[in-house]
Motif scaffolding. Structure first.
Motif, PDB file in Angstrom:
ATOM      1  N   PHE A  83       0.763  -1.277   0.006  1.00  0.00           N
ATOM      2  CA  PHE A  83      -0.102   0.017   0.103  1.00  0.00           C
ATOM      3  C   PHE A  83       0.945   1.253   0.087  1.00  0.00           C
ATOM      4  O   PHE A  83       0.585   2.421  -0.489  1.00  0.00           O
ATOM      5  CB  PHE A  83      -0.862   0.061   1.300  1.00  0.00           C
ATOM      6  N   SER A  84       2.118   1.348   0.829  1.00  0.00           N
ATOM      7  CA  SER A  84       2.814   2.448   0.915  1.00  0.00           C
ATOM      8  C   SER A  84       3.308   2.808  -0.500  1.00  0.00           C
ATOM      9  O   SER A  84       4.070   4.036  -0.612  1.00  0.00           O
ATOM     10  CB  SER A  84       3.841   2.306   1.846  1.00  0.00           C
ATOM     11  N   LEU A 126       1.713   2.542  -3.504  1.00  0.00           N
ATOM     12  CA  LEU A 126       0.552   2.790  -4.232  1.00  0.00           C
ATOM     13  C   LEU A 126      -0.142   3.959  -4.209  1.00  0.00           C
ATOM     14  O   LEU A 126       0.130   4.841  -3.235  1.00  0.00           O
ATOM     15  CB  LEU A 126      -0.551   1.724  -4.096  1.00  0.00           C
ATOM     16  N   GLN A 127      -0.883   4.583  -5.049  1.00  0.00           N
ATOM     17  CA  GLN A 127      -1.594   5.904  -5.213  1.00  0.00           C
ATOM     18  C   GLN A 127      -2.859   5.921  -4.344  1.00  0.00           C
ATOM     19  O   GLN A 127      -3.511   5.011  -3.930  1.00  0.00           O
ATOM     20  CB  GLN A 127      -2.201   6.167  -6.666  1.00  0.00           C
ATOM     21  N   ARG A 128      -3.068   7.194  -3.838  1.00  0.00           N
ATOM     22  CA  ARG A 128      -4.288   7.420  -3.039  1.00  0.00           C
ATOM     23  C   ARG A 128      -5.580   7.215  -3.606  1.00  0.00           C
ATOM     24  O   ARG A 128      -5.541   7.573  -4.945  1.00  0.00           O
ATOM     25  CB  ARG A 128      -4.064   8.722  -2.379  1.00  0.00           C
ATOM     26  N   GLY A 129      -6.491   6.598  -3.102  1.00  0.00           N
ATOM     27  CA  GLY A 129      -7.658   6.350  -3.685  1.00  0.00           C
ATOM     28  C   GLY A 129      -8.368   7.676  -4.036  1.00  0.00           C
ATOM     29  O   GLY A 129      -8.198   8.702  -3.442  1.00  0.00           O
ATOM     30  N   VAL A 139      -6.880   2.484  -2.226  1.00  0.00           N
ATOM     31  CA  VAL A 139      -5.815   2.683  -2.904  1.00  0.00           C
ATOM     32  C   VAL A 139      -6.205   2.376  -4.410  1.00  0.00           C
ATOM     33  O   VAL A 139      -7.159   1.758  -4.679  1.00  0.00           O
ATOM     34  CB  VAL A 139      -4.627   1.823  -2.697  1.00  0.00           C
ATOM     35  N   HIS A 148      -4.527   0.851  -7.595  1.00  0.00           N
ATOM     36  CA  HIS A 148      -3.136  -0.089  -7.858  1.00  0.00           C
ATOM     37  C   HIS A 148      -2.310   0.407  -8.942  1.00  0.00           C
ATOM     38  O   HIS A 148      -2.215  -0.260 -10.027  1.00  0.00           O
ATOM     39  CB  HIS A 148      -3.644  -1.442  -8.241  1.00  0.00           C
ATOM     40  N   ALA A 160       3.534   8.504  -1.749  1.00  0.00           N
ATOM     41  CA  ALA A 160       3.422   8.483  -0.182  1.00  0.00           C
ATOM     42  C   ALA A 160       4.617   8.973   0.407  1.00  0.00           C
ATOM     43  O   ALA A 160       4.622   9.807   1.423  1.00  0.00           O
ATOM     44  CB  ALA A 160       3.112   7.005   0.285  1.00  0.00           C
ATOM     45  N   ASN A 203      -5.810   9.135   4.070  1.00  0.00           N
ATOM     46  CA  ASN A 203      -4.455   8.738   2.915  1.00  0.00           C
ATOM     47  C   ASN A 203      -3.817   7.626   3.349  1.00  0.00           C
ATOM     48  O   ASN A 203      -2.954   7.518   4.059  1.00  0.00           O
ATOM     49  CB  ASN A 203      -3.651  10.036   2.947  1.00  0.00           C
ATOM     50  N   TRP A 204      -4.462   6.354   2.901  1.00  0.00           N
ATOM     51  CA  TRP A 204      -3.893   5.206   3.078  1.00  0.00           C
ATOM     52  C   TRP A 204      -2.189   5.013   2.749  1.00  0.00           C
ATOM     53  O   TRP A 204      -1.650   4.337   3.582  1.00  0.00           O
ATOM     54  CB  TRP A 204      -4.890   3.744   2.499  1.00  0.00           C
ATOM     55  N   PRO A 205      -2.111   5.358   1.496  1.00  0.00           N
ATOM     56  CA  PRO A 205      -0.572   4.953   1.083  1.00  0.00           C
ATOM     57  C   PRO A 205       0.432   5.668   2.266  1.00  0.00           C
ATOM     58  O   PRO A 205       1.578   5.282   2.557  1.00  0.00           O
ATOM     59  CB  PRO A 205      -0.402   5.592  -0.177  1.00  0.00           C
TER      60      PRO A 205
END
Lengths: 377, 291
Positions: free
Chosen positions: B41-42, B44-47, B53, B55, B61, B261-263
């Motif tokens: 995830f770190s 990848l792009q933010r949703g 996210v 893919h 990030a 912001n998951w990434p």
């Protein structure tokens, strides 16, 4: 007392070249144990008297062995001298100074523990130097003393090893060196050989005697092994149930035990109970004539006879006929268990050459050397 | 007796065959997979709407963590993350030190008691574990609040300050320091301590030269299991400290929560993981030196 010191001094001269440093400023100090008592509470809360009014005088330079069965108080006494146990009453004096009120680290005594209690994270040198660094001693002096005791216990080559890299016997030597480096007035040894195998134990007994002679320090040695006590001690103090039973040289203790307990605890013996009239003993199915005149004849008496004082060969004083119950051949001797007609058991030790002449169940005549018969209180 | 066949399989430390399967499954499912997810995830792009996210591989990030973009679109190094990290380390370090200072004497003292007393004391040490950490933290809030017990006795109001965070963390992690040190102190041979006194050492010297070196593995273990969770602590800083001074744990939580912001949250988690890894390796090397 003076005589004692003189003999120790002359012994020291022999080996003084080897350990010159050890002997300097080693003041003579007698250890006096006066009416010392100590009680514990057992897990059930009952009071156990570990030491019951024990008085003992240990002259400077003597090798004294405290002997007794487990739980007799000998270890408690040793720990009281070291300062790990607080005595309930009585005094401990060392060279005239009272020490029983001092904490362990202020007492001029050192201990060799049964478990050796070496510091596992330190090498042999560091273990020995630890005790010296607690005093205000110059670094060079510390090194000199460490080297000296290492040589004394013959451990110079292993000086940089950790305890876990050494055998039991070597750890024992290291523990001894660590305690001796402090030049204690009294060295306390708590069953130090108990964990060693028989051969090593014998070898260490000789080593201990040599080191005792070389240093001239007072040794107080605790053991439950009577053979070890006999082999090592200048004097033996026998304990039972917190009480001092008898003090004497190994010879005195063996040949003239003061009580049935001492007679049975040290060496094997047969105790006979009966009456003496006109130097003739009668009792337990035996009759012994020509007894020594100094034997008291008031009422019931107890006689103690060592197995080797008896014989089955004619020539000594006869005791009457007995039946052979058991024969044990030990190589150098023959141990025979006999029964008198009243059913009393008698232990006899004879030369091995009798083996072919004796059979279990035979009736034989028993003889005794009357000079070796002791009387118990 | 028949000599043992050399082809016969010895039961190793992992046990024979399938016995260790549950351990592998637990390890892979509960430790391995989540870790891989976070690491992936770190990168990848933010949703599009914040959560989730897209893919596509990107270093955005990490760029967000280390750089800031001004209104003109210029990027410059951002020290705020570094500050948060340093603040977290400092806090975790202080908590660990206080836990050591309190924990070592406590553990040694417990180990020197009678066996029955020791058992009771250890149960007392573990009592806080019986209550949920949130409930305990709320209890501290009541104690430290304006008009709370401490305030009534004249103490200043500490709730929502860094002091409250510090007190809460120290309280929470002290048992983790006491237990491993007790475990090694309890194995100390009493004769060795007696020998040290017998050789003329004062109590202080026995502690420094003999006891502490001999219980060092317990101390290392205590440091590791206090410092590492304290570094990532989240509950106490947010409830007691009021999130006034940001710590890494709270920061990560915010990225998955409010900031969506998951990434970036994953990138922070990976950086924290890398840091603790370095610290663990450092203590491991120390251990080897002592053996």
């Amino acid at each position: 007392m003076v005589k004692q010191c003189v003999t120790v001094l002359s012994r020291n001269d022999i080996s003084s070249q080897k350990v010159g440093l050890m002997q300097q400023d080693l003041g003579w100090a007698d250890l006096q144990i006066n009416e010392v008592s100590k009680s514990f509470r057992d897990p059930k809360g009952a009071e156990v008297r570990a030491l019951d009014g024990v008085s003992l005088s240990i002259p400077a330079g003597e090798f004294t062995v405290l002997l007794g069965p487990s739980g007799c108080g000998k270890t408690t006494l040793l720990r009281s001298i070291a300062g790990f146990e607080k005595i309930d009453s009585g005094h401990l004096n060392l060279g005239g100074n009272r020490i029983d009120l001092l904490p362990p680290h202020k007492r001029p005594v050192n201990t060799v523990f049964q478990s050796y209690a070496l510091f596992p994270h330190m090498s042999v040198i560091q273990n020995i130097a630890f005790g010296l660094e607690n005093e205000k001693i110059a670094k060079s002096e510390v090194k000199a003393r460490v080297d000296e005791v290492l040589e004394l216990v013959k451990l110079t080559e292993l000086a940089d090893r950790k305890p876990s890299q050494m055998s039991g016997g070597q750890q024992q030597r290291a523990a001894l060196a660590r305690a001796l480096a402090k030049k204690p007035k009294v060295l306390l040894l708590d069953e130090p050989l108990a964990a060693l195998d028989l051969k090593l134990r014998k070898a260490m007994q000789f080593e201990l005697k040599r080191i005792h002679r070389a240093t001239g320090t007072t040794f107080v040695f605790v053991t439950h092994d009577q053979n070890e006590a006999m082999a090592l001690g200048d004097r033996i103090a026998v304990f039972n149930q917190g009480k001092l039973q008898q003090v004497g040289t190994p010879f005195e203790i063996y040949t003239a035990p003061s009580s049935e307990f001492v007679a049975n605890f040290i060496g094997e013996s047969t105790v006979l109970q009966g009456k003496i009239t006109e130097q003739i003993f009668q009792g337990d199915g035996l009759r012994i004539a020509n007894l020594n005149q100094n034997m008291s004849s008031n009422g019931s008496v107890k006689l103690m006879v060592r197995p080797e004082a008896f014989t089955l060969i004619e020539g000594e004083t006869s005791c009457g006929n007995v039946e052979i119950k058991e024969i044990i051949f030990t190589g150098d001797s023959l141990e025979t268990l006999l029964v008198t007609h009243s059913g009393h058991e008698v232990k006899v030790k004879t030369g091995a050459m009798l083996l072919n002449q004796l059979n279990v169940g035979d009736s034989v005549e028993l003889f005794v050397d009357v000079n070796q018969i002791g009387q118990l209180a | 007796m028949k000599p043992r066949s050399t082809t016969e399989k010895e039961p190793g430390i992992y046990g024979p065959g399938l016995v260790s399967l549950p351990a592998y499954i637990t390890g892979i499912l509960l430790v391995g997979l989540p870790l891989i997810v976070v690491i992936v995830f770190s990168f990848l792009q933010r949703g599009e709407f914040g959560s989730g996210v897209i893919h596509k591989f990107t270093l955005d990030a990490y760029r967000t963590v280390f750089y800031e973009t001004d209104l003109m679109g210029n990027q410059s190094l951002n020290f705020s993350f570094l500050k948060i990290i340093l603040r977290s380390i400092l806090l975790a370090f202080t908590v660990t030190i206080i836990c050591l200072i309190v924990g070592i004497p406590t553990a040694i003292w417990i180990a020197l008691q009678k066996k029955t007393t020791q058992r009771i004391l250890i149960v007392l040490v573990t009592i806080p574990f019986w209550i949920n950490v949130l409930a305990r933290t709320y209890a501290w809030m009541l104690l430290l609040a304006d008009g709370g017990l401490f305030n009534q006795f004249g103490a200043p109001v500490l709730l929502y300050t860094s002091w409250a965070t510090f007190i809460g963390l120290t309280y929470a992690f002290l048992p983790f320091m006491v237990l491993p040190i007790y475990a090694s102190a309890e194995k100390l041979d009493k004769n060795i301590l007696e020998a040290a006194f017998d050789l003329g050492a004062s109590g202080w010297r026995v502690l420094i030269r003999i006891v502490i070196p001999m219980i060092r593995f317990g101390i290392f273990a205590g440091i590791a299991i206090v410092f590492i969770p304290a570094l990532g602590a989240y509950v106490q800083p947010s409830l007691l400290g009021g999130n006034k001074s940001m710590l890494i744990g709270s920061l990560i939580n915010d990225q998955f929560g409010e900031s969506r912001n998951w990434p970036v949250g994953s990138a922070l988690a990976v950086l924290l993981l890398a840091m603790t890894g370095v610290i663990l390796l450092a203590t491991r090397r120390r251990k080897l030196e002592f053996v």
